[in-house]
Design a protein around this motif. Structure first.
Motif, short mmCIF file in Angstrom:
data_model
loop_
_atom_site.label_atom_id
_atom_site.label_comp_id
_atom_site.label_asym_id
_atom_site.label_seq_id
_atom_site.Cartn_x
_atom_site.Cartn_y
_atom_site.Cartn_z
N ARG A 71 0.93 -1.24 -0.05
CA ARG A 71 -0.04 0.05 0.10
C ARG A 71 0.78 1.28 0.06
O ARG A 71 0.34 2.45 0.23
CB ARG A 71 -1.18 0.23 0.96
N GLY B 278 1.97 2.90 -2.65
CA GLY B 278 1.49 3.80 -3.48
C GLY B 278 0.38 4.70 -3.02
O GLY B 278 0.28 5.74 -3.38
N GLU B 279 -0.42 4.25 -2.19
CA GLU B 279 -1.61 4.90 -1.62
C GLU B 279 -1.15 6.11 -0.84
O GLU B 279 -1.50 7.10 -0.59
CB GLU B 279 -2.51 4.14 -0.84
N ALA C 216 2.22 7.22 -0.68
CA ALA C 216 2.91 8.10 -1.88
C ALA C 216 1.84 9.18 -2.56
O ALA C 216 2.10 10.34 -2.45
CB ALA C 216 3.54 7.42 -3.03
N LEU C 217 0.57 8.55 -2.82
CA LEU C 217 -0.35 9.70 -3.42
C LEU C 217 -0.94 10.58 -2.34
O LEU C 217 -1.20 11.81 -2.54
CB LEU C 217 -1.61 8.63 -3.85
N GLU D 170 1.80 13.17 -2.30
CA GLU D 170 1.62 14.17 -3.34
C GLU D 170 0.46 15.15 -3.20
O GLU D 170 0.74 16.20 -3.66
CB GLU D 170 1.44 13.20 -4.73
N ILE E 116 4.01 17.15 0.03
CA ILE E 116 5.01 16.58 0.61
C ILE E 116 6.05 15.76 0.01
O ILE E 116 5.73 15.25 -0.70
CB ILE E 116 4.47 15.71 2.01
N TRP F 76 8.56 12.92 -0.89
CA TRP F 76 8.46 11.71 -0.42
C TRP F 76 9.48 10.84 -1.01
O TRP F 76 10.00 11.44 -2.04
CB TRP F 76 7.42 10.86 -0.47
N PRO G 66 4.44 2.03 -8.13
CA PRO G 66 4.11 0.80 -7.08
C PRO G 66 3.57 -0.44 -8.00
O PRO G 66 2.80 -0.22 -9.05
CB PRO G 66 2.87 1.24 -6.48
N HIS H 231 -1.26 -1.91 -6.78
CA HIS H 231 -1.87 -0.95 -6.20
C HIS H 231 -3.44 -1.30 -6.06
O HIS H 231 -3.94 -1.73 -7.00
CB HIS H 231 -1.71 0.14 -7.19
#
Lengths: 255, 255
Positions: A96, A98-99, A101-102, A105, A109, A111, B130, B133
């Motif tokens: 998770r 990717g979630e 990181a989104l 974004e 922020i 990352w 990722p 996802h």
């Protein structure tokens, strides 16, 4: 100035399977949000004075919702902190990441992600199973047996069976009957070798070797602990009954 | 007494992506046989006094045959040495670690394997992709575009296209036309997002984003260096044009 968020893979549990980069990041973090998996030996790299929050699923407690984890990551970074999100395995393979990181974004922020030794690599290594092997398998698929609702993912399992590659299933122990039926329906023979590796690289590491036709029954009888990884394919037989010395015991209770 | 052989994954090139276990093994080895990929910063962990032999493919030189590497591993261990076979990425994912383990088994040599950060994990992380996802991909397949004879492996590429998971192809740059055609024949749309990441985590890291329909042409135009990893699937678009800060530059020259 805003801080930043590091999404860091902690590996499978053995603290020596942390990367050097992960160790350095833990030493420098102001705030660490960690899963249940990374144990004390991993967390000891965190500098004294840092804030440490457990956000993983624990028995008897409701899991911290992903949205709340995301909010906490963002809030920490907005407060100027160097935030480490320490995740079992690899952040981008069923992690998770990717979630998260989104969410970073969306909040503007900065990352970064530090890959970790996925259980998909560590468990086969512990059980002496090469995921690819000349003449045996030229592909390996990592798949999860649980989607976001807890159901078997809407994957074409029959097509997966036909690829001819190794199949490595995460979170599959409680759903082995469905996985095996779908792969058998896709044409994999019941004699296809299967290995189940539980708690890979952790003190309780155990496992068994079986076949696709009998794995559901064998797994139920053995009452293996979780987390467990299921490896399906002829690579399971390449190094036969030998285990890799030095990476813990893998019992071969099955066929 | 015989020594032993450690098959160790060195990761993708960034020396900080070595595991703690790999660093300790290098510090204790008597003999190290290493691939071309691990650079000076990785090899500096080897203690002075250890014998170090480069066995990887180098430009302008014939590769050391696998059988000779196997023989050298076994001979070293029979002479009582602690032998480290240091391999790029992970030993059991397109690393021929299974063959080296079999050679040790045949000679009665104790061996162990230490997993490493495969390029299959490191390159997507470097490009902020990722591999799985929620709602986008619940599986990822690592596949090679070169079998032992150099040909495209006898894999069911059409079935692979139908699984619905992410596809991550190793050594695919010189054979992207064949891979793309097979996956298009399997039903993947030409608009499927594709990322190519070259020299992930190394100083020359670069890459591009394109689509399955145009990737062959875009890759030829860009003349990317190797090693390169090709990621195919909708996960490539999840974090869109942002790259992960801190893991090197990934240029987006494509569509």
């Amino acid at each position: 100035p805003p801080g930043e968020v590091w999404l860091i893979g902690a590996g499978p549990g053995d603290p020596e399977l942390l990367t050097v980069k992960a160790v350095r990041a833990l030493e420098q973090a102001d705030l660490v949000l960690h899963d249940a998996l990374p144990g004390r030996a991993v967390l000891q790299h965190i500098r004294s004075g840092a804030e440490v929050v457990a956000v993983g699923k624990r028995k008897g407690a409701a899991p911290v919702p992903q949205a709340r984890i995301n909010a906490r990551l963002v809030a920490g970074a907005l407060a100027g902190k160097r935030v480490v999100r320490l995740k079992g395995g690899d952040p981008f393979i069923f992690g998770r990441g990717g979630e998260e990181a989104l969410a970073c974004e969306a909040a503007g922020i900065p990352w970064r992600v530090v890959p970790g030794i996925s259980a998909g690599l560590a468990a086969p290594a512990a059980a002496a199973i090469p995921l690819t092997h000349r003449g045996t398998a030229s592909a390996v698929t990592f798949v999860t047996a649980h989607d976001e609702t807890g159901a078997l993912p809407a994957l074409d399992w029959e097509a997966l069976a036909r690829t001819g590659g190794t199949i490595t299933a995460f979170m599959a122990l409680s759903r082995l009957d469905e996985v095996a039926l779908r792969l058998l329906a896709g044409g994999l023979p019941p004699t296809t070798p299967v290995a189940i590796v539980a708690c890979a690289t952790l003190p309780g590491e155990t496992g068994l070797r079986t076949t696709l036709g009998t794995c559901t029954l064998d797994a139920r009888r053995a009452a293996l602990p979780t987390p467990a990884l299921v490896v399906i394919g002829n690579v399971v037989g390449v190094l036969a009954e030998r285990r890799a010395p030095g990476l813990g015991e893998v019992q071969h209770a099955g066929a």
